[in-house]
Motif scaffolding. Structure first.
Motif, short mmCIF file in Angstrom:
data_model
loop_
_atom_site.label_atom_id
_atom_site.label_comp_id
_atom_site.label_asym_id
_atom_site.label_seq_id
_atom_site.Cartn_x
_atom_site.Cartn_y
_atom_site.Cartn_z
N MET A 1 0.91 -1.17 0.19
CA MET A 1 0.07 0.08 -0.05
C MET A 1 0.75 1.10 -0.13
SD MET A 1 -2.53 1.54 2.88
CE MET A 1 -2.79 0.17 3.78
N LYS A 2 0.54 2.09 -0.83
CA LYS A 2 1.41 3.44 -0.72
C LYS A 2 0.36 4.50 -0.04
CE LYS A 2 3.55 2.71 -5.14
NZ LYS A 2 3.81 3.35 -6.47
N ILE A 3 1.06 5.37 0.57
CA ILE A 3 0.36 6.37 1.40
C ILE A 3 0.82 7.84 0.91
CG2 ILE A 3 0.26 7.59 3.55
CD1 ILE A 3 0.63 5.03 4.91
N TYR A 4 -0.14 8.72 0.37
CA TYR A 4 0.09 9.77 -0.14
C TYR A 4 -0.30 11.12 0.90
CZ TYR A 4 1.01 7.22 -4.44
OH TYR A 4 1.73 6.53 -5.46
N ARG A 5 0.27 12.17 0.97
CA ARG A 5 -0.34 13.09 1.65
C ARG A 5 -0.70 14.27 0.49
NH1 ARG A 5 2.99 16.71 5.68
NH2 ARG A 5 3.32 18.12 4.16
N ILE A 6 -1.64 14.74 0.62
CA ILE A 6 -2.02 16.07 -0.44
C ILE A 6 -2.45 16.89 0.36
CG2 ILE A 6 -4.07 16.55 -2.09
CD1 ILE A 6 -4.66 13.35 -2.50
N THR A 7 -1.95 18.03 -0.12
CA THR A 7 -1.85 19.38 0.38
C THR A 7 -2.86 20.25 -0.20
OG1 THR A 7 0.45 19.40 1.38
CG2 THR A 7 -0.88 21.67 1.43
N ILE A 8 -3.87 20.80 0.37
CA ILE A 8 -4.94 21.55 -0.19
C ILE A 8 -4.96 22.98 0.33
CG2 ILE A 8 -7.53 21.84 -0.47
CD1 ILE A 8 -7.87 18.91 -0.05
N GLN A 9 -4.71 23.97 -0.33
CA GLN A 9 -4.65 25.18 -0.16
C GLN A 9 -5.98 26.03 -0.42
OE1 GLN A 9 -0.62 26.62 -1.57
NE2 GLN A 9 0.30 25.40 0.13
N PRO A 10 -6.62 26.17 0.21
CA PRO A 10 -8.00 26.86 -0.40
C PRO A 10 -7.85 28.25 -0.42
CG PRO A 10 -8.11 26.40 2.34
CD PRO A 10 -6.92 25.74 1.66
N THR A 11 -8.65 28.68 -1.49
CA THR A 11 -8.70 30.05 -1.81
C THR A 11 -10.20 30.73 -1.30
OG1 THR A 11 -9.54 29.49 -4.22
CG2 THR A 11 -7.16 29.79 -3.66
N SER A 12 -10.91 30.01 -0.90
CA SER A 12 -12.30 30.53 -0.46
C SER A 12 -13.06 29.42 0.58
CB SER A 12 -13.28 30.58 -1.46
OG SER A 12 -13.57 29.22 -2.29
N ALA A 13 -13.92 29.60 1.35
CA ALA A 13 -14.59 28.87 2.32
C ALA A 13 -14.99 27.58 1.44
CB ALA A 13 -15.65 29.45 3.00
N PHE A 14 -15.16 26.11 2.35
CA PHE A 14 -15.55 25.15 1.98
C PHE A 14 -17.03 24.83 2.08
CE2 PHE A 14 -11.18 23.83 2.60
CZ PHE A 14 -10.87 23.46 1.36
N GLY A 15 -17.77 24.23 1.35
CA GLY A 15 -19.17 24.06 1.44
C GLY A 15 -19.62 23.27 2.55
N THR A 16 -18.77 22.16 2.53
CA THR A 16 -18.87 21.20 3.70
C THR A 16 -17.43 20.74 4.43
OG1 THR A 16 -18.42 19.49 2.28
CG2 THR A 16 -20.64 20.12 2.51
N PRO A 17 -17.53 20.09 5.52
CA PRO A 17 -16.25 19.69 6.28
C PRO A 17 -15.53 18.77 5.27
CG PRO A 17 -18.16 19.48 7.76
CD PRO A 17 -18.82 20.01 6.38
N LEU A 18 -14.35 18.85 5.38
CA LEU A 18 -13.45 18.04 4.39
C LEU A 18 -13.43 16.32 5.05
CD1 LEU A 18 -10.75 20.29 3.21
CD2 LEU A 18 -12.47 19.34 2.03
N LYS A 19 -14.30 15.72 5.11
CA LYS A 19 -14.30 14.42 5.52
C LYS A 19 -14.26 13.42 4.39
CE LYS A 19 -16.39 15.38 9.35
NZ LYS A 19 -15.81 15.10 10.66
N GLY A 20 -13.53 12.35 4.93
CA GLY A 20 -12.99 11.49 3.78
C GLY A 20 -13.91 10.87 2.88
N ASP A 21 -15.29 10.83 3.06
CA ASP A 21 -16.34 10.50 2.19
C ASP A 21 -16.61 11.69 1.19
OD1 ASP A 21 -17.71 12.00 4.09
OD2 ASP A 21 -19.41 10.83 3.99
N THR A 22 -16.37 12.80 1.52
CA THR A 22 -16.61 13.93 0.56
C THR A 22 -15.48 14.10 -0.52
OG1 THR A 22 -17.60 15.10 2.59
CG2 THR A 22 -16.85 16.52 0.49
N ILE A 23 -14.04 13.88 0.11
CA ILE A 23 -12.87 13.91 -0.66
C ILE A 23 -12.92 12.89 -1.62
CG2 ILE A 23 -10.39 13.62 -0.56
CD1 ILE A 23 -10.53 14.89 2.26
N PHE A 24 -13.41 11.56 -1.12
CA PHE A 24 -13.48 10.53 -1.96
C PHE A 24 -14.50 10.66 -3.13
CE2 PHE A 24 -15.50 6.23 -3.36
CZ PHE A 24 -14.56 5.55 -3.74
N GLY A 25 -15.66 11.39 -2.69
CA GLY A 25 -16.62 11.52 -3.74
C GLY A 25 -16.40 12.59 -4.87
N ARG A 26 -15.49 13.56 -4.35
CA ARG A 26 -14.90 14.69 -5.32
C ARG A 26 -13.68 13.76 -6.19
NH1 ARG A 26 -15.35 16.93 -9.00
NH2 ARG A 26 -13.72 18.70 -9.47
#
Length: 126
Positions: free
Chosen positions: A1-26
């Motif tokens: 298994m490979k583990i990756y760290r993804i850095t998100i630098q938002p430029t505006s507010a999020f509509g929902t919390p960044l939960k795992g299922d939301t990120i998976f859906g995106r």
């Protein structure tokens, strides 16, 4: 298994919390728009997901510099602290519990050791 760290630098507010299922859906929507991103396409990979997941996403958490170290801030679990000092009297335990409830974050360094005590990020500035 490979583990990756993804850095998100938002430029505006999020509509929902960044939960795992939301990120998976995106991620799935991105693959639906460009099927070449995932071998075999999204439908094939989702059909096999329960037996052989192609990716697992955790919820997002802040990464910050704390006393010269890179630290990950995880939401503090709710409930009674198992580290409560048994030597405290009832009033001290109540005060300790109230102070502990104000701490919203646990700081974890790269070794995955949890920082507990006065140096934890309390998050009570809200």
């Amino acid at each position: 298994m490979k583990i990756y760290r993804i850095t998100i630098q938002p430029t505006s507010a999020f509509g929902t919390p960044l939960k795992g299922d939301t990120i998976f859906g995106r991620f799935c929507w991105q693959v639906a728009e460009d099927p070449t991103l995932l071998t075999g396409g999204l439908d094939r990979q989702l059909d096999r997901y329960t037996k052989e997941p192609f990716a697992v996403f955790s919820s997002a958490w802040p990464v910050l510099q704390w006393n010269g170290q890179t630290m990950y801030a995880f939401a503090r679990p709710t409930g009674v602290s198992p580290l409560a000092n048994e030597q405290l009297n009832r009033q001290q335990k109540i005060e300790h519990h109230k102070a502990d409830k104000k701490r919203k974050w646990l700081l974890v360094d790269k070794s995955l050791r949890v920082r507990i005590g006065e140096e934890t990020l309390r998050g009570d500035e809200d």
